[in-house]
Scaffold this active site. Structure first.
Site, PDB file in Angstrom:
ATOM      1  N   LYS A 290      -9.320   6.513   2.500  1.00  0.00           N
ATOM      2  CA  LYS A 290      -8.618   7.427   1.590  1.00  0.00           C
ATOM      3  C   LYS A 290      -9.510   8.566   1.116  1.00  0.00           C
ATOM      4  CE  LYS A 290      -4.713   4.773  -0.102  1.00  0.00           C
ATOM      5  NZ  LYS A 290      -3.922   4.342  -1.250  1.00  0.00           N
TER       6      LYS A 290
ATOM      7  N   LYS B  12       0.289   1.400  11.797  1.00  0.00           N
ATOM      8  CA  LYS B  12       1.276   0.696  10.982  1.00  0.00           C
ATOM      9  C   LYS B  12       2.300   1.697  10.432  1.00  0.00           C
ATOM     10  CE  LYS B  12       1.279  -1.874   6.798  1.00  0.00           C
ATOM     11  NZ  LYS B  12       0.547  -2.407   5.669  1.00  0.00           N
TER      12      LYS B  12
ATOM     13  N   LYS C 299       4.934   4.687   4.574  1.00  0.00           N
ATOM     14  CA  LYS C 299       5.823   5.573   3.832  1.00  0.00           C
ATOM     15  C   LYS C 299       5.158   6.914   3.526  1.00  0.00           C
ATOM     16  CE  LYS C 299       4.537   2.972  -0.302  1.00  0.00           C
ATOM     17  NZ  LYS C 299       4.812   1.660  -0.832  1.00  0.00           N
TER      18      LYS C 299
END
Ligand code: TRP
Length: 331
Positions: free
Chosen positions: A115, A197, A200
């Site tokens: 991140k 994966k 969203k």
């Protein structure tokens, strides 16, 4: 709540509408767990601000995430379902645990590394200390089992380390949690890059199916799903796209891979993709109907999260008080 059942805690971030991957991989398993365990589920809104959120959208996402959890079958009677920020013990416990977690340990978290590379203009301290907040979520409730996906395994491992360290210093304060891997659980991959994966937060909206996507959009996304240059519906190495679609279809219909292969023998990908899309539309229809009903009933949602927060606060407050007393704070 009966003391004999094991306690389960899990959280989900309100960082956008949940996807088919969240549902088939996690949420759907939470529903039957409610009978077997003493479950506490939280919308982890405090976690979500490690990434900058636009206030109006954030508020809506929190509300919608709460409503979708109810819509998929999380019961506010069987379980405790609450918003993390409604229970101030979470923020307090996170600070305590920060002081029992080493800089080196947090530096090794792969999600932090990923991140901080992805959001390089906002590598805030919260992004770094996020595992302490998550450890606090779990430890406050003395949870024995934590259903988590592979991406959260390292954070759960750190929660165990910190719990053991604290207990080692002060005696048994925290239950050391174990990961809970459900017997069935699909790992749903991106429809556009089946090696990743389904997420969203993917910039490409064709890569994921939101639980609130309209039927036409769902069908379209499956029709456009990336497959390969062959044409046989067959589960095999190197056929990541087809494998993923077969996995979704198996998970939704309960059919085995062999049955699916036979069902689409000689059909090619077009027919298969449409069938997967239709199956997903049928799966999501009742959930969407229930969501629509709930989202229009703000009073009911408020009543649910108020009750959830009150029940959670009572349990969390006990653990927080105990931990603070052990550290030496004047109570
Ligand atoms: N960090 C988790 C995620 O991003 C969500 C979460 C927050 C969680 N607190 C938790 C999961 C406690 C399990 C237990 O998916």
């Amino acid at each position: 709540m009966e003391g004999a059942k094991k306690r389960v805690f899990s959280g989900i971030q309100p960082s956008g509408m949940l996807t088919l991957g969240n549902y088939l991989g996690a949420l759907r398993n939470w529903v039957p767990m409610q009978d077997e365990f003493d479950c506490i589920f939280s919308v982890a809104d405090l976690h979500a601000i490690t990434i900058r959120q636009e206030p109006a959208a954030f508020r809506r996402q929190i509300l919608e995430t709460y409503a979708i959890l109810l819509a998929v079958g999380i019961s506010p009677e069987k379980s405790i379902l609450f918003l993390q920020s409604h229970v101030s013990a979470h923020a307090e416990m996170a600070w305590l645990l920060d002081c029992y977690t080493q800089f080196g340990e947090l530096s090794r978290m792969t999600q932090f590394k990923d991140k901080s590379a992805r959001y390089s203009s906002n590598v805030n301290a919260g992004l770094f200390t996020y595992p302490s907040l998550m450890a606090g979520d779990i430890l406050l409730y003395q949870a024995e089992l934590v259903p988590v996906g592979a991406d959260q395994k390292q954070h759960l491992e750190l929660s165990r380390t910190v719990a053991e360290r604290f207990n080692g210093l002060y005696g048994p304060v925290f239950t050391v949690p174990e990961p809970y891997i459900p017997k069935v659980g699909a790992r749903v991959m991106s429809l556009q890059d089946p090696r990743k994966k389904m997420s969203k937060s993917d910039e490409n909206h064709n890569a994921f199916v939101s639980l609130l996507d309209k039927p036409d959009d769902i069908i379209r996304k499956f029709k456009r799903a990336v497959t390969d240059s062959e044409s046989e519906v067959k589960y095999a190495d190197g056929k990541d796209g087809v494998n993923n679609l077969m996995g979704i279809y198996a998970s939704v219909t309960g059919k085995t891979m062999d049955e699916i292969q036979r069902e689409f023998e000689g059909e090619g990908y077009g027919v298969f993709k449409s069938a997967v899309g239709e199956a997903v539309v049928d799966l999501l229809r009742p959930i969407q109907q229930e969501f629509d009903r709930l989202i229009a009933d703000k009073g009911y949602l408020e009543a649910c999260w108020k009750t959830g927060a009150a029940r959670a606060a009572r349990l969390a407050g006990r653990t927080l008080a105990k931990a603070m007393k052990k550290i030496g704070f004047i109570r």
